[in-house]
Design a protein around this motif. Structure first.
Motif, PDB file in Angstrom:
ATOM      1  N   GLU A 776       0.828  -1.196   0.000  1.00 39.09           N
ATOM      2  CA  GLU A 776       0.000   0.000   0.000  1.00 39.09           C
ATOM      3  C   GLU A 776       0.865   1.248   0.000  1.00 39.09           C
ATOM      4  O   GLU A 776       2.056   1.214   0.308  1.00 39.09           O
ATOM      5  CB  GLU A 776      -0.955   0.011   1.201  1.00 39.09           C
ATOM      6  CG  GLU A 776      -0.294   0.178   2.545  1.00 39.09           C
ATOM      7  CD  GLU A 776      -1.317   0.312   3.673  1.00 39.09           C
ATOM      8  OE1 GLU A 776      -2.516   0.423   3.377  1.00 39.09           O
ATOM      9  OE2 GLU A 776      -0.895   0.306   4.849  1.00 39.09           O
ATOM     10  N   GLY A 777       0.221   2.373  -0.357  1.00 39.66           N
ATOM     11  CA  GLY A 777       0.904   3.653  -0.497  1.00 39.66           C
ATOM     12  C   GLY A 777       0.806   4.127  -1.931  1.00 39.66           C
ATOM     13  O   GLY A 777      -0.080   3.719  -2.687  1.00 39.66           O
ATOM     14  N   ASP A 778       1.719   4.988  -2.344  1.00 42.43           N
ATOM     15  CA  ASP A 778       1.873   5.340  -3.757  1.00 42.43           C
ATOM     16  C   ASP A 778       3.092   4.569  -4.257  1.00 42.43           C
ATOM     17  O   ASP A 778       4.220   4.814  -3.812  1.00 42.43           O
ATOM     18  CB  ASP A 778       2.085   6.845  -3.922  1.00 42.43           C
ATOM     19  CG  ASP A 778       0.809   7.642  -3.684  1.00 42.43           C
ATOM     20  OD1 ASP A 778      -0.273   7.009  -3.663  1.00 42.43           O
ATOM     21  OD2 ASP A 778       0.891   8.857  -3.510  1.00 42.43           O
ATOM     22  N   PHE A 808      -8.418   4.974  -5.014  1.00 38.15           N
ATOM     23  CA  PHE A 808      -7.151   5.126  -5.718  1.00 38.15           C
ATOM     24  C   PHE A 808      -7.304   4.743  -7.183  1.00 38.15           C
ATOM     25  O   PHE A 808      -8.292   4.113  -7.597  1.00 38.15           O
ATOM     26  CB  PHE A 808      -6.066   4.266  -5.063  1.00 38.15           C
ATOM     27  CG  PHE A 808      -6.372   2.802  -5.013  1.00 38.15           C
ATOM     28  CD1 PHE A 808      -5.931   1.938  -6.018  1.00 38.15           C
ATOM     29  CD2 PHE A 808      -7.093   2.251  -3.951  1.00 38.15           C
ATOM     30  CE1 PHE A 808      -6.218   0.584  -5.976  1.00 38.15           C
ATOM     31  CE2 PHE A 808      -7.374   0.894  -3.902  1.00 38.15           C
ATOM     32  CZ  PHE A 808      -6.936   0.061  -4.909  1.00 38.15           C
ATOM     33  N   ASP A 809      -6.299   5.159  -7.969  1.00 35.94           N
ATOM     34  CA  ASP A 809      -6.233   4.857  -9.400  1.00 35.94           C
ATOM     35  C   ASP A 809      -5.099   3.890  -9.682  1.00 35.94           C
ATOM     36  O   ASP A 809      -4.130   3.797  -8.916  1.00 35.94           O
ATOM     37  CB  ASP A 809      -5.982   6.128 -10.212  1.00 35.94           C
ATOM     38  CG  ASP A 809      -7.072   7.164 -10.050  1.00 35.94           C
ATOM     39  OD1 ASP A 809      -8.175   6.796  -9.595  1.00 35.94           O
ATOM     40  OD2 ASP A 809      -6.804   8.348 -10.363  1.00 35.94           O
ATOM     41  N   PHE A 851       0.199   2.713  -8.866  1.00 34.46           N
ATOM     42  CA  PHE A 851      -0.925   2.751  -7.936  1.00 34.46           C
ATOM     43  C   PHE A 851      -0.839   4.077  -7.183  1.00 34.46           C
ATOM     44  O   PHE A 851       0.129   4.314  -6.444  1.00 34.46           O
ATOM     45  CB  PHE A 851      -0.861   1.574  -6.973  1.00 34.46           C
ATOM     46  CG  PHE A 851      -0.958   0.223  -7.642  1.00 34.46           C
ATOM     47  CD1 PHE A 851      -2.127  -0.501  -7.575  1.00 34.46           C
ATOM     48  CD2 PHE A 851       0.116  -0.316  -8.354  1.00 34.46           C
ATOM     49  CE1 PHE A 851      -2.238  -1.743  -8.197  1.00 34.46           C
ATOM     50  CE2 PHE A 851       0.027  -1.540  -8.975  1.00 34.46           C
ATOM     51  CZ  PHE A 851      -1.164  -2.271  -8.899  1.00 34.46           C
ATOM     52  N   VAL A 852      -1.853   4.938  -7.358  1.00 35.64           N
ATOM     53  CA  VAL A 852      -1.800   6.303  -6.821  1.00 35.64           C
ATOM     54  C   VAL A 852      -3.068   6.577  -6.031  1.00 35.64           C
ATOM     55  O   VAL A 852      -4.198   6.430  -6.545  1.00 35.64           O
ATOM     56  CB  VAL A 852      -1.650   7.337  -7.951  1.00 35.64           C
ATOM     57  CG1 VAL A 852      -1.561   8.748  -7.362  1.00 35.64           C
ATOM     58  CG2 VAL A 852      -0.417   7.023  -8.802  1.00 35.64           C
ATOM     59  N   GLY A 853      -2.921   6.973  -4.773  1.00 39.30           N
ATOM     60  CA  GLY A 853      -4.073   7.239  -3.919  1.00 39.30           C
ATOM     61  C   GLY A 853      -4.747   8.555  -4.237  1.00 39.30           C
ATOM     62  O   GLY A 853      -4.082   9.553  -4.523  1.00 39.30           O
ATOM     63  N   ARG A 854      -6.091   8.554  -4.187  1.00 34.85           N
ATOM     64  CA  ARG A 854      -6.875   9.787  -4.226  1.00 34.85           C
ATOM     65  C   ARG A 854      -7.268  10.172  -2.798  1.00 34.85           C
ATOM     66  O   ARG A 854      -7.038  11.297  -2.351  1.00 34.85           O
ATOM     67  CB  ARG A 854      -8.122   9.602  -5.087  1.00 34.85           C
ATOM     68  CG  ARG A 854      -7.838   9.454  -6.567  1.00 34.85           C
ATOM     69  CD  ARG A 854      -9.137   9.504  -7.367  1.00 34.85           C
ATOM     70  NE  ARG A 854      -8.894   9.547  -8.802  1.00 34.85           N
ATOM     71  CZ  ARG A 854      -9.822   9.831  -9.700  1.00 34.85           C
ATOM     72  NH1 ARG A 854     -11.069  10.084  -9.301  1.00 34.85           N
ATOM     73  NH2 ARG A 854      -9.537   9.846 -10.986  1.00 34.85           N
ATOM     74  N   THR A 855      -7.891   9.190  -2.108  1.00 33.62           N
ATOM     75  CA  THR A 855      -8.202   9.341  -0.696  1.00 33.62           C
ATOM     76  C   THR A 855      -7.527   8.177   0.029  1.00 33.62           C
ATOM     77  O   THR A 855      -7.797   7.010  -0.267  1.00 33.62           O
ATOM     78  CB  THR A 855      -9.720   9.282  -0.455  1.00 33.62           C
ATOM     79  OG1 THR A 855     -10.352  10.309  -1.211  1.00 33.62           O
ATOM     80  CG2 THR A 855     -10.032   9.460   1.021  1.00 33.62           C
ATOM     81  N   GLY A 856      -6.647   8.474   0.967  1.00 27.25           N
ATOM     82  CA  GLY A 856      -5.903   7.400   1.614  1.00 27.25           C
ATOM     83  C   GLY A 856      -4.857   6.804   0.682  1.00 27.25           C
ATOM     84  O   GLY A 856      -4.448   7.415  -0.316  1.00 27.25           O
TER      85      GLY A 856
END
Length: 867
Positions: A776-778, A808-809, A851-856
């Motif tokens: 998890e994370g970016d 996330f995207d 993997f890029v978070g939008r919220t969290g």
């Protein structure tokens, strides 16, 4: 009845020794069976009934579940032997090199005495009970009961420790015959002769020799003591004579000083030159009454907080290993040949020092250390705990036992030039941090300092020429709010047992931590007495940073052990203020505290397996760094069936140039690899067998290592990544790899020493173990795929968050393929798996999944890429 051969101790038959090795019978139980009972079984001594610890991996191992024996209690030994003849004006002593952990001895029904402490040599006067030239019956009761309140061993060290205390007569037993006038055999198991090098200066050495003699005859006697130092060629380098008058049935002590011109010094591994020190007692008519002759090395050792250890006034940085004495299939009942084999393995690796842990070891390894120039840290078994029940102070009985073992350690080993420190304790500074080691869970923790002060004083009084030492665990460690006693100052020099990156913290924390210890006591020499990690030879990882290691469970891959040693040595070798470092441990060893890696009741931190059959990869790391012998070693040789068609190839090589050849094709040459680690990243593997050859070019020729890796058709066709997993949760998956950034997680986090809670299970998938871990994370996954079109399947499971807390995207080579994913919402709650699948075209750049978070934080549990 056993046939025993008497062997003269020297050229003149002034003292004879009968080794009592064969013909013994043994039985367990509180009471000795009757003579002739079928409960007795025939054994030879050395002997231990215990067989503890076994590997769960495939293969032939000496210890198997059906051969194990962890009984701790009373055992009995009986021997019938023929006594020596012609004992007029003679004394007879029984010598036990060790009996664990207590012993009581009878000869022909007469009780000779007892001994408490399972590691030191002791002797008993058997003269009055022995029948000369006739049948004699020796009966020995031993007891290795684990200490507890009310047990017979409650005051016998060690009270605790991460090693198994085997029972038995596990070192040799012998019968010694001397003249009535002899050098004292009852002086705490020592030789009766004690020598130290007082000074080396101006081309001369001054050696002080003290001896204790005894006259067991009724009349007084006057003797001459002749003290000689003899060189390796047989020439007498120095001699002194002293007259002594010994009263009847009494002892006496005398001393002499030897002045040695142009001394040949004992200089560690560079030149371990040994003289012979001889002390003879001679009657007025010239008859030699007794003689003790021992190896002796002339050397001067000082440990300085700035310059480190100085051997003969020159700095010598010590690097070596901790050593336990057990071996799979034998326990502690090892032979001299076994010990010599262990030392040979250590020397080949390049050690110049051994920490003899956590108790007194026997004479064979001390003799070998003298012979090969290996400097030794000796210690008594004051380990982790020194009180029983609710008591906060050591009992009088335990204090007496600790003092006895301290004196025995010193008097039995002080003539060895290899010994440089006397260790008074190991890890008695837990405080209340880990209650498993301290039974007093309520109220204040016991204070170790009074006992340490007492032992330090005893050691200094016994031998003021050597510094005392202590090994600590917990000062400045990552223990939250736990208070621990600061014990390092209880001895002259200190050693830190520190496991950054294993039990706590990150490997990068070791350096700053040691700097802080140094700053706290700049005038005390500092060493590192333990560091390392577990390494299971049948468990492997594709990336040591892919997930969390489980210090108390299964996930302990061999590659992670290598990683910890690589990073630790990079730090330790750059700390000039450290006078010594000892890794933990030379060999796997038995302990009933552990169920981890691919073993049960084995501590797998050894660089060599318990049966000495496998030298783990990390062993070769040190050989490449510590030894001048040409060394080329490819890591991962036991990880044969590879998970991925790409692999990092790590080679430990001290060659000026090292070439890698895979499948017959050269992948280039590396020169003078840093820390002797050469790495070829993401080497492509072919379907089927892959020969991997590393070739080192040395001035004297070429040295090479070769292994074979296999790649199955399925692994060649499909990459399956178990995200967040150090060890893959399913056979068709590989552990986490190819990632850039992010953090590994697990829905069932490790609980360390505590009892784990009921496991959480991820539903909605056949691969629950794969879905249990995540990244998890970016972060990104960069996979070096060849050109083509691929199907990518991603698996997700929300560990605990509610819907809306994480969105996330995901992009593939810059194209958004998943937008605003809320795993909990899509799955209908946490711990429920979902998948998403898409197609992607890959060019020369390979595949880049982001993997890029939008919220969290973004999250993924598994990545599958199929051609």
């Amino acid at each position: 009845m056993a046939a025993v051969t008497a062997t003269p101790a020297a050229a003149q038959d002034v003292r004879s020794t009968q080794v009592l090795g064969e013909g013994w019978v043994f039985a367990k139980g509180a009471e000795a069976p009757a003579t002739g009972s079928s409960d007795w079984v025939r054994v030879s001594v050395p002997h231990s009934w215990n067989r503890v610890g076994h590997y769960t991996n495939p293969g032939v191992h000496p210890n198997r579940p059906e051969t194990l024996d962890d009984y701790q209690g009373v055992g009995w030994y009986r021997l019938s032997f023929s006594g020596p003849r012609d004992l007029d004006r003679k004394r007879v002593y029984l010598q036990f090199d060790a009996a664990s952990r207590t012993a009581e001895v009878w000869l022909n029904g007469k009780r000779l005495g007892s001994h408490a402490g399972g590691f030191s040599r002791f002797r008993l006067d058997a003269t009055a009970a022995l029948k000369p030239g006739a049948a004699n019956t020796l009966l020995v009761k031993v007891d290795n009961t684990a200490p507890d309140v009310g047990t017979a061993t409650a005051d016998v060290l060690p009270l605790a420790g991460d090693f198994f205390v085997h029972g038995g007569l596990y070192r040799p037993v012998s019968l010694i015959v001397t003249d009535d006038v002899h050098l004292d055999l009852l002086d705490h198991g020592g030789s009766g002769v004690y020598a130290t090098t007082r000074s080396i200066a101006g081309g001369r050495a001054t050696i002080d020799v003290t001896w204790r003699a005894r006259n067991d005859a009724a009349r007084p006697v006057r003797v001459e003591a002749i003290v000689r130092l003899i060189d390796a060629a047989g020439a007498v380098k120095a001699e002194q004579r002293r007259s002594m008058t010994l009263a009847g049935a009494a002892g006496g002590e005398a001393s002499a000083t030897l002045d040695v011109a142009d001394p040949h010094l004992w200089n560690g591994v560079a030149d371990p030159y040994l003289h012979r020190l001889s002390v003879e007692l001679v009657a007025s008519g010239g008859r030699v009454l007794d003689r003790v002759e021992q190896s002796f090395g002339i050397r001067e050792v000082r440990i300085d907080p700035e310059r480190g250890l100085l051997l003969n006034r020159k700095p010598l940085r010590l690097h070596g290993v901790g050593y336990h004495q057990d071996r799979e299939g034998k326990g502690w009942a090892v032979s001299e040949a076994d010990i010599a084999g262990d030392v040979a393995i250590m020397r080949e690796m390049g050690v110049n020092s051994i920490r003899l842990t956590h108790y007194q070891h026997g004479q064979p390894i001390h003799d070998l250390a003298d012979r090969y120039g290996l400097l030794v840290w000796d210690e008594i078994p004051l380990v982790s705990r020194w009180t029983m029940g609710a008591s906060t102070t050591a009992s009088d009985g335990l204090r007496a036992d600790a003092a006895q073992q301290m004196r025995e350690l010193i008097r039995q080993n002080m003539n060895h030039p290899s010994v440089v420190t006397w260790g008074i304790a190991n890890e008695v500074d837990f405080g209340k941090s880990i209650p498993i080691f301290i039974t007093n869970k309520d109220g204040p923790a016991p204070d170790p300092m009074p006992l340490l002060a007492e032992l330090n004083g005893i050691a200094k009084a016994e031998d003021p020429t050597r510094p005392t030492a202590i090994a600590t665990c917990c000062e400045g460690r990552l223990l939250g709010d736990a208070e621990v006693p600061i014990t390092a100052g209880a001895a002259d020099v200190s050693g830190a047992n520190r496991y950054f990156g294993w039990y706590y913290g990150d490997p990068s924390g070791l350096g700053p931590h040691l700097d802080a210890l140094r700053a706290a006591r700049p005038n005390q020499p500092l060493s590192v007495t333990e560091y390392g990690a577990g390494g299971a030879t049948s468990i492997h990882t594709d990336n040591v940073l892919g997930g969390d290691v489980d210090q108390r469970g299964r996930n302990q891959p061999e590659e992670y052990e290598s990683y910890i040693h690589e990073t630790a040595w990079a730090t330790l070798s750059g700390k000039p203020y450290l006078w010594a470092t000892w890794l933990w441990n030379s060999f796997d060893f038995a302990t009933t505290r552990r169920r981890e890696g691919d073993a049960i009741d084995i501590n797998t931190k050894g660089l060599v397996t318990y049966d000495r059959a496998i030298r783990k990869d990390a062993w070769y790391f040190y050989k490449a760094n510590w030894s001048d012998a040409p060394t080329v070693h490819i890591n991962g040789r036991r990880y044969v069936d590879r998970a991925y068609p790409f692999a990092d190839v790590r080679v430990y090589s001290n060659a000026p140039e090292t070439e890698l050849i895979v499948g017959g094709k050269s992948l280039g040459t590396m020169k003078d690899c840093p820390q002797r680690i050469c790495v070829w990243s993401k080497v492509a593997l072919a379907d089927g067998g892959n020969s991997v050859v590393a070739r080192g070019r040395f001035a004297g020729g070429v040295t090479e290592d070769r292994i074979e890796w296999r790649l199955s058709p399925e692994a060649a066709r499909t990459i399956r990544i178990d995200s967040g997993a150090l060890v893959a949760g399913a056979k068709s998956f590989g552990s986490d790899d190819f990632f850039d950034g992010g953090e590994a997680g697990d829905v069932n986090a490790s609980t360390g020493y505590g009892k784990p809670p009921p496991p959480k299970v991820v539903t909605g998938t056949d691969a629950a173990l794969v879905a249990q871990t995540y990244r998890e994370g970016d972060f990104a996954y960069r996979v070096p795929l060849p050109r083509g079109r691929y199907t990518v399947t991603l698996a997700f499971a929300e560990p605990s968050l509610e819907s809306g807390k994480r969105r996330f995207d995901v992009t593939a080579n810059g194209r958004r393929v998943i937008t605003g994913l809320d795993v909990a919402k899509e799955a209908g709650g946490p711990l429920k798996a979902i998948t998403r699948r898409f197609m992607v075209s890959v060019g020369n750049e390979g595949l880049d999944l982001r993997f890029v978070g939008r919220t969290g934080k973004a999250i993924v549990s598994a990545v599958e890429i199929a051609r």
